[in-house]
Write an enzyme that holds these catalytic residues in place. Structure first.
Site: not given
Ligand code: ADP
Ligand code: AMP
Length: 213
Positions: A13, A88, A127, A160, A171
């Site tokens: 995302k 969420r 990541r 992270r 999660r």
């Molecule tokens: P989210 O925001 O849904 O948690 P991220 O955008 O942070 O996901 O992506 C999670 C990990 O996967 C990151 O390390 C990113 O670089 C990698 N990633 C994102 N999209 C792709 C893809 N289409 N193919 C392979 N790796 C990806």
């Molecule tokens: P993310 O960066 O989206 O993976 O979010 C990291 C963490 O932040 C999650 O695991 C939750 O603990 C918190 N968080 C982010 N967005 C929300 C939300 N909309 N509602 C509740 N917790 C959230």
């Protein structure tokens, strides 16, 4: 233009929202980034959120809704935004709906990104994140030009704390019970499109553009 990017942690995302925001000139609003910045700056909302984030649980709805009410109504969000990681829970979805209705606005579309659990785990554990500008990298799939350094701002990349396998498992489980019900919620409103995210970022980006046109 108002969009929600919905889906499990690690589905891509943030990666897609970053590109989408630049391509369409609207802010990328990620609750996770807002919360992590608040923790880094020791702001009250960060202190409230820290233990939940580290445990892989959701931060209470009230805290998030208050945070997002302010952010969504900020001047730079007047012409739209892409929301990443919010809503969420159903309660958050209803709060967003109420806020939009109050301002006589609607969502253009909710894009639901889907992917299997094993690939989600691999993406999250690999990541690396920039704590300063929030750029997103992956050890295998998107490595920075210089090892451990953000291409965009030169800061040192971090893993992270919640991107370790035990917390990721929690999660993913929380996603299934608390967030996945939003799929049916938005399907009922006829604004949901599923995007299968098991392809390289450029291909996923093309699917997004097709979905919104
Ligand atoms: P989210 O925001 O849904 O948690 P991220 O955008 O942070 O996901 O992506 C999670 C990990 O996967 C990151 O390390 C990113 O670089 C990698 N990633 C994102 N999209 C792709 C893809 N289409 N193919 C392979 N790796 C990806
Ligand atoms: P993310 O960066 O989206 O993976 O979010 C990291 C963490 O932040 C999650 O695991 C939750 O603990 C918190 N968080 C982010 N967005 C929300 C939300 N909309 N509602 C509740 N917790 C959230």
């Amino acid at each position: 233009m108002r969009f929600v990017f919905l889906g499990p942690p690690g589905v891509g995302k943030g990666t897609q929202a970053e590109r989408f925001s630049a391509a369409h000139n609207i802010p990328h609003i990620a609750t996770g980034d807002l919360l992590r910045s608040a923790i880094a700056d020791a702001r009250p909302v960060g202190l409230k959120a820290k233990s939940y984030i580290e445990a892989g649980r959701l931060v209470p709805d009230q805290v998030i809704i208050e945070l997002m009410n302010d952010r969504i109504q900020a001047p730079d969000a007047k012409s739209g935004y892409v929301l990443d990681g919010f809503p969420r829970t159903i309660a958050q979805g209803k709060a967003l709906c109420a806020l939009l209705e109050k301002n006589q606005l609607t969502l253009d579309r909710v894009l639901y990104f889907s992917l299997d659990d094993d690939t989600l785990m691999e993406r999250i554990v690999g990541r690396r994140s920039c704590p300063v500008c929030h750029a997103i990298y992956h050890m295998r799939y998107r490595s920075p030009e210089q090892d451990g350094i953000c291409d965009e701002c030169g800061a040192a990349l971090v893993q992270r704390k919640d991107d370790v396998p035990e917390t990721v498992a929690e999660r993913l489980s929380v996603y299934k019970t608390e967030t996945a019900p939003l799929i049916a919620y938005y399907e009922k409103k006829s604004i949901l499109t599923e995007i299968k995210a098991d392809q390289p970022p450029e291909i996923v980006a093309e699917k997004i553009e097709q979905a919104i046109h």
